[in-house]
Design a protein around this motif. Structure first.
Motif, short mmCIF file in Angstrom:
data_model
loop_
_atom_site.label_atom_id
_atom_site.label_comp_id
_atom_site.label_asym_id
_atom_site.label_seq_id
_atom_site.Cartn_x
_atom_site.Cartn_y
_atom_site.Cartn_z
N GLY C 15 -7.42 -12.87 10.82
CA GLY C 15 -6.52 -13.74 10.05
C GLY C 15 -6.79 -13.74 8.56
N LYS C 16 -7.87 -13.14 8.13
CA LYS C 16 -8.18 -13.15 6.70
C LYS C 16 -7.73 -11.84 6.06
N PRO C 17 -6.90 -11.89 5.03
CA PRO C 17 -6.45 -10.65 4.38
C PRO C 17 -7.60 -10.00 3.61
N ILE C 18 -7.81 -8.71 3.83
CA ILE C 18 -8.90 -8.01 3.17
C ILE C 18 -8.38 -6.92 2.23
N LEU C 19 -7.41 -6.12 2.73
CA LEU C 19 -6.88 -5.04 1.90
C LEU C 19 -5.46 -5.37 1.46
N HIS C 20 -5.18 -5.01 0.21
CA HIS C 20 -3.84 -5.30 -0.31
C HIS C 20 -3.21 -4.06 -0.90
N ASP C 21 -2.08 -3.66 -0.32
CA ASP C 21 -1.26 -2.66 -0.99
C ASP C 21 -1.99 -1.36 -1.36
N ILE C 22 -2.65 -0.77 -0.38
CA ILE C 22 -3.43 0.44 -0.68
C ILE C 22 -2.57 1.70 -0.58
N ASP C 23 -2.69 2.53 -1.61
CA ASP C 23 -2.05 3.85 -1.58
C ASP C 23 -3.13 4.90 -1.68
N LEU C 24 -3.07 5.90 -0.82
CA LEU C 24 -4.12 6.93 -0.84
C LEU C 24 -3.58 8.19 -0.22
N ASN C 25 -3.77 9.33 -0.89
CA ASN C 25 -3.35 10.61 -0.31
C ASN C 25 -4.49 11.59 -0.33
N ILE C 26 -4.79 12.18 0.81
CA ILE C 26 -5.85 13.18 0.87
C ILE C 26 -5.27 14.48 1.41
N GLY C 27 -5.42 15.56 0.63
CA GLY C 27 -4.91 16.86 1.09
C GLY C 27 -5.94 17.59 1.93
N GLU C 28 -5.48 18.64 2.59
CA GLU C 28 -6.41 19.40 3.44
C GLU C 28 -7.56 19.93 2.62
N GLY C 29 -8.78 19.83 3.16
CA GLY C 29 -9.95 20.39 2.49
C GLY C 29 -10.42 19.62 1.27
N GLU C 30 -9.72 18.56 0.92
CA GLU C 30 -10.14 17.83 -0.28
C GLU C 30 -11.28 16.87 0.02
N THR C 31 -12.04 16.58 -1.03
CA THR C 31 -13.10 15.58 -0.89
C THR C 31 -12.79 14.40 -1.79
N HIS C 32 -12.56 13.25 -1.15
CA HIS C 32 -12.28 12.03 -1.89
C HIS C 32 -13.44 11.07 -1.73
N VAL C 33 -13.63 10.26 -2.77
CA VAL C 33 -14.69 9.25 -2.72
C VAL C 33 -14.05 7.89 -2.92
N LEU C 34 -14.47 6.93 -2.09
CA LEU C 34 -13.99 5.56 -2.24
C LEU C 34 -15.19 4.71 -2.62
N MET C 35 -15.16 4.20 -3.85
CA MET C 35 -16.31 3.43 -4.30
C MET C 35 -15.91 2.01 -4.67
N GLY C 36 -16.86 1.12 -4.55
CA GLY C 36 -16.57 -0.24 -4.97
C GLY C 36 -17.78 -1.12 -4.71
N PRO C 37 -17.80 -2.30 -5.33
CA PRO C 37 -18.92 -3.21 -5.10
C PRO C 37 -18.91 -3.70 -3.66
N ASN C 38 -20.03 -4.31 -3.24
CA ASN C 38 -20.13 -4.82 -1.88
C ASN C 38 -19.06 -5.85 -1.60
N GLY C 39 -18.49 -5.78 -0.41
CA GLY C 39 -17.47 -6.76 -0.04
C GLY C 39 -16.09 -6.40 -0.54
N ALA C 40 -15.94 -5.19 -1.13
CA ALA C 40 -14.64 -4.82 -1.69
C ALA C 40 -13.62 -4.47 -0.60
N GLY C 41 -14.12 -4.15 0.59
CA GLY C 41 -13.19 -3.80 1.67
C GLY C 41 -13.24 -2.33 2.02
N LYS C 42 -14.29 -1.62 1.56
CA LYS C 42 -14.36 -0.19 1.79
C LYS C 42 -14.43 0.15 3.28
N SER C 43 -15.37 -0.51 3.96
CA SER C 43 -15.50 -0.21 5.38
C SER C 43 -14.25 -0.60 6.14
#
Lengths: 387, 469, 247
Positions: C15-43
């Motif tokens: 019931g608690k909103p964690i992620l808002h309006d995320i846009d993300l595109n990953i192409g084949e073979g690409e390496t993307h990194v998602l970084m952020g402070p603790n509690g940002a919602g990465k996991s």
């Protein structure tokens, strides 16, 4: 021979609230019980004894007897009532009313005497559909002996037209100084058989019983085991696995009666309940005063796979001695969501994940069967039947 | 210490016949000193409404018909005849200060109880000025609409209907023999009603009512916390309560409405001649929370299992308790919970200390019903044995009738670790003090749930118990 | 076309909103990194992509290889080629590491897995990760140290060969050597099947040996910046202060 209709068995050493209905259980007993005809005299030794352990002094053989004449393992017969008093007095898990059945029915006991070290014996019990039988086994482990005894209980097939099949097994063990018995009970009876296993052991100094029970069949099952750890450094290890489905029931009563100093008991129960099965577990660690330095540990882990199961647990620790360590833990519930998610994240469907975990749980107990052929057979059974 | 032993063994057993040999199960047949006339008289003296009088008489019948349970500590030393006398002559029942056991007087001394209080606690004194304090508290909370009054007079007041609807519905007299007895001779006790949404900031304490007429032995406490309200009620105190007639058969009924919270704390230190057969039960509606905090130090024999019925969805229960069984004591305590609603949860944390031949038994029952989907229960009981004359038994039971429940249970029995003692001694603390510190630390989970002055009292009590060897 | 397309994704947990309006595109073979402070919602993003039932999509879509994932169950997503390396891998008693992965492969391909060639691949992968071969027969993750658990995750990734591997805080709790070993494993994965990577982390150690295409910074459940590998250096020097909104 007429016996009572219902007897009380598997009593808790100390009663509790009556509304829980766990203080003891009712066992419905058929009117006439006969002797189960076993073929144990053939002594199926699947692994022969090793040369005598250097500590052994010829076991029970008399000093004049030539050691070569003593086979290390022997089986004789005796009416239950003619057994030595120390054997008749062994307290069992199911209690006196169950013990009385054998005496009243005039059952003959098979007396297995072990003086050797390292043997493994197989005692199969194939139950005839429709029979109402009792079998009594007494195992005397002479000083410093060691053996594994496997009881493979099967039968009462499907398609059997007879009303009820009943099979009761009593196992009494005396472990003399320094002796170790590995007792393995594998039960794969048909789901309509009423079955009980009534076990009692007395362990002298440094002696112990290491028990494995695997309950994969039967309709109404009662399993009671009591180990009296009299001697210092005596021990009782138990690993029980069970799978109850359909409308099967399992009624357990395990008691570790720790009297000597530095005794150890470890009892582990891993089970799965599904469909409309029901289970009542009683496990008691009883530290008597004087059992200084003793340790008792009881762990019960039950997986519930359907909303109609009934699961009761009464894990007791009774303590009259300060210098002991007693512990028990129980977890009851479904497969953890986390575990399911982890497995699904690796491509397992929920059903497959569940099956794998349930089978693994039972196989971990089957892994203790010290006979390759039987172990493989049981693992196959688990893979095929447990869905 | 010798005094106490004497106290217990001197009770004249020829007054009654106890063992029913035919049953073989240890059922007791108690010669009744309690007659319908006595109960009738009590009811008249209290000006009971008719329904209550009839109720008392029915309970007496039930009491006579019901057997004692076949488990738990023996109640052989229970002085039933004195009970009848007490009930009848309650108003005149007064002890001489001379008759109060030395041990009790010593404890008063050690705990620093003022003289006037001592007399009241020992049933010796007349009025006690805690009445004044009680009065002031009442006025303070009355402003918020909270009703805090004695139950007897409330029976005839504006809350009469409410009480009638609730009285002994949660703990029916059919529950067990001493619930029936209670129903017949109950006397004194509190009625608390907290209206919707009201948060009572200060804990209400039954201690204030200690000396009221008929207080103590057969008190009935009825607390109703209405929707969204919040109350902390404290029962008892660490000072020993002495009574010549040695039965305490009280009853506590707690109703926690939707979204409400009730914390019920008890420090019980009845004198060591007492038989404490107390029944406490709570029923919790949706989103309600029930917290039990319990410290049991007194009585010769205790049967004490606060019971909670988690009826409404998402209702919760927490039980934190400690029981200290010393010489001559056989204390059988624990908790019971019945989970019925969906998404309910309970946490039971119990500690027990056994010393000097005392017998401490933890007994519990957790029942998760078919409708209690996603119920979560966690039970943990730790027992500390301080010597081998004592006993510590753990008798928990669980019944689970739904597959989506999550139950965890853990119990441990052991002694004070030698390493811990060594560590403290290496810091200059004497062995006796080290042991007392460790035991206090063991009791910490309970003392930190209590208001400070109670926690301090409890710790003093423990220190005292540890010294009496 | 991207391999993974995330559009307008909003997620709640209990019931608690964690992620808002995320846009993300990953192409084949690409390496993307998602970084952020603790509690940002990465996991949370990782779990959501994997379809953990506790995480509720309140808005948006997830498309993988042209297939809409929103309502697809976790195991089907795994079989479609997504892999999640768990931050806290779960113990699975009674099931050996080797048996577990072999079964998983069986589930994926629908074909029985030939024992001999499987064991060869398993041994090679374990060697690459400096894992004691004895672990193959041990119950999965039971009694494994933190480092060994993480290695076991990468081992599974190497054997299952997904199209997209999401690494959730894989380097947390690892010592210097373990990080290096794990990085080797990740590199091997990149090279062998041209696998795409989404590395979720709040530290940068594991990134040092990887070629990174795109970096996303997530703060309080929103992606606040997307850029190239140079963002990593900035984070190293100045942390996330530039991106954390003033309170």
């Amino acid at each position: 021979m007429k016996t009572e209709d219902t007897i009380r068995v598997n009593a808790l050493p100390v009663k509790t609230y009556r509304f829980l209905k766990v203080n003891d259980s009712a066992l419905a007993v058929p009117e006439s019980l006969v002797q189960y005809r076993d073929d144990w005299s053939a002594l199926q030794i699947v692994k022969p004894p090793l040369k005598r352990h250097p500590d052994q002094r010829g076991g029970g053989a008399s000093p004049d007897q030539n050691p070569a004449d003593d086979p290390g393992v022997s089986l004789t017969r005796s009416p239950f009532s003619a057994l030595p008093q120390e054997i008749r007095e062994i307290r069992t898990g199911m209690g006196e009313a169950a013990d009385a059945l054998f005496e009243e029915a005039g059952i003959e006991s098979a007396l297995l005497t072990v003086s050797a070290f390292g043997a493994t014996m197989m005692l199969p019990a194939e139950i005839t559909c429709g029979s109402s039988a009792l079998s009594s086994l007494v195992i005397r482990m002479e000083a410093h002996s060691e053996a594994a005894v496997i009881l493979d209980i099967r039968g009462g097939e499907t398609g059997c037209a007879a009303a009820k099949t009943f099979f009761g097994l009593s196992v009494r063990v005396i472990a003399e100084q320094g002796a170790t018995l590995h007792l393995i009970l594998v039960q794969r009876l048909d789901g309509r058989v009423a079955h009980f296993e009534d076990i009692g052991a007395v362990c002298a100094e440094g002696a112990g019983v290491d028990m494995t029970t695997l309950t994969l069949g039967g309709g109404q099952n009662h399993l009671g085991a009591r180990a009296t750890l009299m001697g210092d450094n005596s021990f009782f290890y138990n690993l029980s696995g069970y799978y109850c489905g359909g409308s099967a029931s399992l009624d357990l009563n395990f008691i570790a009666d720790q009297q000597g100093r530095d005794t150890i008991s470890r009892m582990i129960f891993r089970g799965v309940l599904t469909d409309r099965a029901s289970k009542l577990f009683r496990g008691t660690i009883d530290f008597k005063r004087g059992a200084t330095g003793s340790v008792g540990d009881e762990q019960e882990d039950t997986l519930l796979l359907s909303p109609d199961v009934v699961n009761k647990a009464v894990p007791l620790i009774l303590c009259g001695e300060e210098d002991v360590e007693g512990r028990h833990g129980a977890t009851i519930g479904r497969l953890s969501e986390e575990m399911l998610f982890y497995m699904c994240a690796r491509g397992y469907s929920e059903d497959d994940a569940r099956r794998l975990i349930v089978q693994a749980r039972l196989k971990s107990v089957a892994a203790e069967i010290p006979d390759d052929r039987l172990r493989w057979e049981v693992e196959q059974w688990i893979e095929k039947e447990i869905i | 210490m010798a005094e106490t032993k004497q106290q217990v063994t001197d009770i004249d057993r020829s007054l009654y016949d106890f063992k029913d040999d035919e049953s073989g199960d240890g059922f007791y047949r108690i010669e009744e000193g309690l007659t319908p006339d006595i109960v009738q008289q009590v009811s008249e003296e209290k000006h009971d409404p008719d329904w209550m009088r009839a109720f008392r008489m029915r309970c007496l019948e039930l009491y006579n018909k019901t057997d004692m349970v076949p488990w738990g500590p023996s109640i052989e030393g229970l002085d039933m005849d004195r009970i009848a006398t007490y009930v009848r002559h309650k108003s005149e029942m007064k002890t001489d200060w001379e008759d109060v056991p030395e041990e009790i007087k010593n404890t008063f001394e050690r705990l620093g109880i003022p003289q006037a209080e001592r007399e009241s606690l020992a049933g010796v004194g007349a009025q006690y000025d805690s009445e004044l304090v009680y009065h002031n508290v009442r006025e303070e909370v009355a402003a918020a609409g909270v009703v805090y009054t004695d139950l007897e007079s409330a029976l005839r007041g504006e809350y009469a209907e409410m009480i009638r609807e609730h009285f002994m519905h949660l703990v029916p007299p059919t529950d067990h023999k001493f619930a029936a007895l209670h129903g017949a001779v109950w006397s004194g006790g509190s009625f608390v009603y907290v209206p919707k949404g009201v948060r009572v900031d200060i804990p209400l304490q039954s201690y204030f009512r200690l000396n009221a007429r008929g207080a103590g032995q057969f008190e009935h406490t009825l607390i109703i916390v209405d929707e969204g309200a919040d109350l902390h009620f404290i029962e008892g105190c660490s000072a020993p309560k002495y009574n010549v007639a040695n039965l305490h058969a009280g009853c506590v009924e707690l109703y926690v409405a939707r979204g409400a919270r009730l914390r019920y704390s008890t420090i019980e230190n009845w004198s060591k001649n007492m038989y404490n057969l107390n029944t406490k039960r709570a029923i919790v509606e949706e989103d309600g929370v029930m917290e039990w905090v319990s410290g049991s130090f007194g009585s010769a024999v205790s049967y004490l299992y606060p019971t909670t019925i988690l009826k409404g969805a998402r209702s919760r229960m927490e039980y934190t308790g400690i029981t200290f069984s010393g010489e001559g004591q056989n204390l059988d305590t624990g908790a019971k919970v019945v989970m019925q609603g969906e998404d309910t949860s309970c946490v039971i944390s119990s500690k027990s200390i056994s010393k000097s031949g005392g017998i401490g038994t933890y007994r519990s029952s957790v029942i998760i019903g078919r409708t209690a989907h996603r119920a979560r229960a966690s039970v943990s009981c730790d027992s500390l044995m301080l010597d081998s004359d004592s006993r510590a038994d753990t008798i928990p039971a669980m019944e689970v009738l739904t597959d989506d429940a999550d139950v965890g249970h853990e119990a441990r029995i052991g002694r004070i670790s030698d390493e811990a003692i060594f560590y403290l001694m290496s810091r200059g603390i004497s062995e006796a003090d080290a042991r007392a510190m460790i035991v206090s630390g063991f009791a910490d989970s309970v003392s930190k749930e209590l208001p400070l002055e109670y926690a301090v009292e409890m710790n003093n009590l423990i220190k005292l118990e540890m010294e009496n060897s | 076309m991207s391999l993974l397309e995330v559009k307008n994704l909003s997620v709640s947990v209990d019931g608690k909103p964690i992620l808002h309006d995320i846009d993300l595109n990953i192409g084949e073979g690409e390496t993307h990194v998602l970084m952020g402070p603790n509690g940002a919602g990465k996991s949370t993003l990782g779990y959501t992509l994997m379809g953990n039932p506790r995480y509720t999509l309140t808005d948006g879509t997830i498309t993988f290889g042209g297939q809409k994932l929103n309502d697809l169950s976790t195991d089907k997503r795994a079989r479609a080629g997504i892999f999640l390396s768990f931050q806290n891998p779960i113990e699975v008693p009674g099931v050996s590491l080797s048996g577990f992965v072999r079964n998983a492969l069986h589930e994926q391909t629908g074909q029985p897995v030939k024992l001999f060639s499987y064991q060869k691949k398993l041994r090679a992968a374990m060697e690459l990760l400096s894992m004691d071969p004895a672990y193959a027969d041990r119950d999965l993750n039971v009694g494994f140290s933190g480092g060994e658990k993480k290695k076991a995750e990468i081992l599974q990734m190497l054997l299952l060969q997904p199209k997209l591997a999401i690494l959730d805080e894989t380097d947390s709790g690892l010592d210097v050597d373990a990080v290096r070993t794990v990085s080797q494993g990740v590199q091997a994965y990149q090279e062998s099947k041209n696998g795409a990577l989404l590395v979720i982390t709040h530290a940068t150690r594991i990134l040092e040996s990887l070629h990174v295409d795109t970096v996303h910074i997530i703060v309080k459940g929103r992606i606040v910046e997307t850029g190239d590998a140079s963002l990593i250096e900035e984070i190293n020097e100045r942390g996330f202060e530039r991106f954390v909104p003033a309170e």
